[in-house]
Design a protein around this motif. Structure first.
Motif, PDB file in Angstrom:
ATOM      1  N   ARG A  78       0.913  -1.261   0.054  1.00  0.00           N
ATOM      2  CA  ARG A  78       0.075   0.032  -0.100  1.00  0.00           C
ATOM      3  C   ARG A  78       0.885   1.122   0.143  1.00  0.00           C
ATOM      4  NH1 ARG A  78      -3.002  -1.737   4.322  1.00  0.00           N
ATOM      5  NH2 ARG A  78      -4.215  -3.259   3.711  1.00  0.00           N
ATOM      6  N   LYS A  79       1.849   1.241   0.760  1.00  0.00           N
ATOM      7  CA  LYS A  79       2.661   2.379   0.900  1.00  0.00           C
ATOM      8  C   LYS A  79       3.295   2.559  -0.729  1.00  0.00           C
ATOM      9  CE  LYS A  79       3.829   2.165   5.796  1.00  0.00           C
ATOM     10  NZ  LYS A  79       5.063   1.869   6.701  1.00  0.00           N
ATOM     11  N   LEU A  80       3.786   1.388  -0.995  1.00  0.00           N
ATOM     12  CA  LEU A  80       4.638   1.590  -2.151  1.00  0.00           C
ATOM     13  C   LEU A  80       3.693   1.964  -3.417  1.00  0.00           C
ATOM     14  CD1 LEU A  80       7.051   1.093  -3.919  1.00  0.00           C
ATOM     15  CD2 LEU A  80       6.406  -1.437  -4.440  1.00  0.00           C
ATOM     16  N   HIS A  81       2.487   1.499  -3.378  1.00  0.00           N
ATOM     17  CA  HIS A  81       1.478   1.942  -4.306  1.00  0.00           C
ATOM     18  C   HIS A  81       1.151   3.544  -4.196  1.00  0.00           C
ATOM     19  CE1 HIS A  81      -2.825   1.214  -6.424  1.00  0.00           C
ATOM     20  NE2 HIS A  81      -1.995   1.988  -7.174  1.00  0.00           N
ATOM     21  N   ASN A  82       1.010   3.881  -3.032  1.00  0.00           N
ATOM     22  CA  ASN A  82       0.635   5.423  -2.613  1.00  0.00           C
ATOM     23  C   ASN A  82       1.940   6.377  -3.275  1.00  0.00           C
ATOM     24  OD1 ASN A  82      -1.700   4.778  -1.537  1.00  0.00           O
ATOM     25  ND2 ASN A  82      -1.114   4.809   0.547  1.00  0.00           N
ATOM     26  N   SER A  83       3.024   5.867  -2.919  1.00  0.00           N
ATOM     27  CA  SER A  83       4.294   6.459  -3.519  1.00  0.00           C
ATOM     28  C   SER A  83       4.191   6.693  -4.897  1.00  0.00           C
ATOM     29  CB  SER A  83       5.411   6.132  -2.712  1.00  0.00           C
ATOM     30  OG  SER A  83       6.523   6.858  -3.209  1.00  0.00           O
ATOM     31  N   PHE A  84       4.065   5.465  -5.477  1.00  0.00           N
ATOM     32  CA  PHE A  84       4.026   5.354  -6.971  1.00  0.00           C
ATOM     33  C   PHE A  84       2.988   6.223  -7.742  1.00  0.00           C
ATOM     34  CE2 PHE A  84       2.588   3.335 -10.942  1.00  0.00           C
ATOM     35  CZ  PHE A  84       3.564   3.182 -11.701  1.00  0.00           C
ATOM     36  N   THR A  85       1.832   6.442  -6.832  1.00  0.00           N
ATOM     37  CA  THR A  85       0.713   7.026  -7.515  1.00  0.00           C
ATOM     38  C   THR A  85       1.058   8.577  -7.318  1.00  0.00           C
ATOM     39  OG1 THR A  85      -0.854   5.571  -6.716  1.00  0.00           O
ATOM     40  CG2 THR A  85      -1.521   7.642  -7.003  1.00  0.00           C
ATOM     41  N   ASP A  86       1.706   9.121  -6.384  1.00  0.00           N
ATOM     42  CA  ASP A  86       2.302  10.400  -6.217  1.00  0.00           C
ATOM     43  C   ASP A  86       3.192  10.754  -7.268  1.00  0.00           C
ATOM     44  OD1 ASP A  86       0.730  10.683  -3.833  1.00  0.00           O
ATOM     45  OD2 ASP A  86       2.466  10.326  -2.480  1.00  0.00           O
ATOM     46  N   VAL A  87       4.120   9.959  -7.652  1.00  0.00           N
ATOM     47  CA  VAL A  87       5.004  10.029  -8.810  1.00  0.00           C
ATOM     48  C   VAL A  87       4.422  10.229 -10.091  1.00  0.00           C
ATOM     49  CG1 VAL A  87       7.024   9.178 -10.202  1.00  0.00           C
ATOM     50  CG2 VAL A  87       6.948   8.849  -7.681  1.00  0.00           C
ATOM     51  N   MET A  88       3.377   9.332 -10.119  1.00  0.00           N
ATOM     52  CA  MET A  88       2.574   9.554 -11.689  1.00  0.00           C
ATOM     53  C   MET A  88       1.866  10.689 -11.697  1.00  0.00           C
ATOM     54  SD  MET A  88       3.418   6.961 -13.490  1.00  0.00           S
ATOM     55  CE  MET A  88       4.849   6.651 -12.639  1.00  0.00           C
ATOM     56  N   SER A 106      13.214   7.387  -1.027  1.00  0.00           N
ATOM     57  CA  SER A 106      13.053   7.076   0.409  1.00  0.00           C
ATOM     58  C   SER A 106      12.288   6.075   0.853  1.00  0.00           C
ATOM     59  CB  SER A 106      12.626   8.610   1.101  1.00  0.00           C
ATOM     60  OG  SER A 106      12.632   8.385   2.400  1.00  0.00           O
ATOM     61  N   ILE A 107      10.944   6.187   0.482  1.00  0.00           N
ATOM     62  CA  ILE A 107      10.000   4.742   0.707  1.00  0.00           C
ATOM     63  C   ILE A 107      10.553   3.554   0.408  1.00  0.00           C
ATOM     64  CG2 ILE A 107       7.643   4.094   0.273  1.00  0.00           C
ATOM     65  CD1 ILE A 107       7.296   6.837   1.999  1.00  0.00           C
ATOM     66  N   VAL A 108      10.988   3.396  -0.540  1.00  0.00           N
ATOM     67  CA  VAL A 108      11.630   2.227  -0.968  1.00  0.00           C
ATOM     68  C   VAL A 108      12.759   1.661  -0.042  1.00  0.00           C
ATOM     69  CG1 VAL A 108      12.679   0.746  -2.829  1.00  0.00           C
ATOM     70  CG2 VAL A 108      10.723   2.255  -3.327  1.00  0.00           C
ATOM     71  N   SER A 109      13.587   2.723   0.094  1.00  0.00           N
ATOM     72  CA  SER A 109      14.806   2.107   1.027  1.00  0.00           C
ATOM     73  C   SER A 109      14.358   2.020   2.306  1.00  0.00           C
ATOM     74  CB  SER A 109      15.688   3.515   0.973  1.00  0.00           C
ATOM     75  OG  SER A 109      16.252   3.800  -0.449  1.00  0.00           O
ATOM     76  N   THR A 110      13.252   2.761   2.937  1.00  0.00           N
ATOM     77  CA  THR A 110      12.694   2.392   4.307  1.00  0.00           C
ATOM     78  C   THR A 110      12.054   0.971   4.392  1.00  0.00           C
ATOM     79  OG1 THR A 110      12.437   4.936   4.477  1.00  0.00           O
ATOM     80  CG2 THR A 110      11.226   3.397   6.062  1.00  0.00           C
ATOM     81  N   MET A 111      11.471   0.656   3.333  1.00  0.00           N
ATOM     82  CA  MET A 111      11.056  -0.651   3.247  1.00  0.00           C
ATOM     83  C   MET A 111      12.071  -1.840   3.348  1.00  0.00           C
ATOM     84  SD  MET A 111       7.365  -0.618   1.320  1.00  0.00           S
ATOM     85  CE  MET A 111       8.009  -0.194  -0.458  1.00  0.00           C
ATOM     86  N   MET A 112      12.896  -1.470   2.480  1.00  0.00           N
ATOM     87  CA  MET A 112      14.121  -2.405   2.542  1.00  0.00           C
ATOM     88  C   MET A 112      14.894  -2.722   3.781  1.00  0.00           C
ATOM     89  SD  MET A 112      15.639  -1.486  -1.373  1.00  0.00           S
ATOM     90  CE  MET A 112      17.099  -2.677  -1.307  1.00  0.00           C
TER      91      MET A 112
END
Length: 116
Positions: A78-88, A106-112
């Motif tokens: 969900r976090k990844l999708h929301n961040s991706f939507t913000d980019v798009m 930053s979101i992706v790095s935090t998840m990793m």
């Protein structure tokens, strides 16, 4: 090692295609974005998610990591999708260009970091 990830991810994408193109699915099933565990191997577990616009996300987790539960994986998607939507939705982003958003990175790095 990189070749094994390549094989694992492509095999998982085949499973995603099978799940989203399943004939005779109920409407409620088609609205479910989280696909769950796609491809467990001895070393990794692969989870999948597909957006309404058919963008596919895959998360590969080490099988020895037993602390991650299904609801946490779902939350990561969900976090990844929301961040991706913000980019798009950024008017300065051209679809098809590489994503160069510091917020997305930053979101992706935090998840990793959380996953390990």
């Amino acid at each position: 090692m990189l070749i094994s990830f390549h094989y694992t991810v492509h095999t998982s994408l085949d499973v995603v295609e099978e799940k989203i193109s399943g004939v005779g699915k109920a409407l409620a099933d088609q609205r479910e974005l989280y696909l769950g565990l796609l491809y467990p191997t001895e070393d990794y577990k692969v989870y999948g998610y597909v957006t309404n616009s058919k963008v596919k996300f895959v998360i590969v987790v080490d099988s020895s990591n037993t602390s991650l539960r299904d609801n946490e994986i779902r939350s990561m998607f969900r976090k990844l999708h929301n961040s991706f939507t913000d980019v798009m939705c950024n008017p300065f982003y051209n679809p098809g260009d590489p994503i160069q958003s510091k917020a997305f990175d930053s979101i992706v790095s935090t998840m990793m970091v959380q996953a390990f």
